[in-house]
Design an enzyme around this catalytic site. Structure first.
Site: not given
Length: 265
Positions: A23, A46, A68, A99-100, A180
């Protein structure tokens, strides 16, 4: 460094490591992720990967950003897939840093399928997901013997909110974690209430979990959209819906903002 084998064409190839960067906090990297960062031939990363983690990449290692943002991709997903195939086909060990966790809303499955079709070897290195990082930030158990025996992860912007069937995923004895979902928070509340979830169901939003400036806020489902607007909450953030929100052990971190929501409910 050991190079990988041959693909179905008989050509020498490298391999791709799909690695979860967690995270954000570098201390939450797995040892395997750290070793991959230090030894890969090239890194494709990313935009959500924290700058402190990127600093762990050796200066000599080439890196490519495929960051992105909502409605704007620096490199479309098919282009990322092709890039990974291209670099691995050159005999390189390619680190795809996400990520994650790569297999939780990280499109790792799509990338792995593309690589397999091209005959490229793929290894998966799991990472701590945003949901687990957010729960830890707020000291909020996602399961609890007296409050929740099931957890569901959903995406608030995946292929259209209205097309997703969330019936039965939230309510008494269950926890719903929404990735999200900031931009569609009001619609999410309406959707869940229409499905029968009580407007007074506790909700929490954890913004920038494990990162500097992290915030954890608590309200009620009826106030979810209002909370996002009043507090100017921005992504990355995770929404947690369920009775477990009231089980948080960090009252100093989880700011209660439910007064207005109680009136609405």
């Amino acid at each position: 460094m050991e190079r990988a084998s041959q693909n179905f064409t008989g050509k020498d190839t490298g391999k791709v490591l799909l690695v979860g960067a967690g995270p954000g906090d570098p201390d939450l990297l797995t040892m395997r992720a750290y070793n991959a960062i230090r030894t890969a031939d090239i890194v494709v990363h990313d935009g959500l990967v924290d700058a402190r983690i990127l600093k762990l990449i050796p200066d000599k290692t080439p890196r490519i950003s495929v960051a992105k943002k909502r409605s704007r991709h620096t490199v479309p997903q098919p282009g990322i897939n092709a890039l990974l195939v291209e670099k691995a086909s050159e005999g390189l060990t390619v680190l795809r840093l996400k990520g994650g966790d790569p297999f939780i809303f990280g499109r790792g499955g799509e990338e792995a399928e593309s690589l397999r079709k091209a005959g490229i070897a793929v290894d998966i290195v799991p990472g701590i997901s945003a949901a687990l990082g957010a729960a830890a930030e707020a000291v909020l158990p996602l399961t609890h013997r007296e409050a929740s025996s099931a957890v569901t992860f959903v995406a608030g912007q995946c292929k259209g909110l209205s097309d997703q069937n969330w019936s039965g995923l939230a309510g008494t004895g269950r926890t719903l974690v929404i990735y999200m979902g900031v931009a569609t928070a009001a619609d999410i509340a309406d959707k869940l209430i229409a499905d029968g979830v009580s407007p007074a169901m506790p909700v929490a939003i954890v913004e920038r979990a494990t990162l500097p400036g992290a915030r954890a806020m608590r309200s009620l489902l009826a106030d979810l959209g209002g909370l996002v607007e009043r507090e100017n909450i921005k992504s990355p953030a995770v929404i947690i819906v369920g009775e477990v929100v009231d089980r948080s052990l960090a009252e100093d971190r989880l700011v209660a903002l439910a007064e207005n929501a109680e009136k609405m409910a």
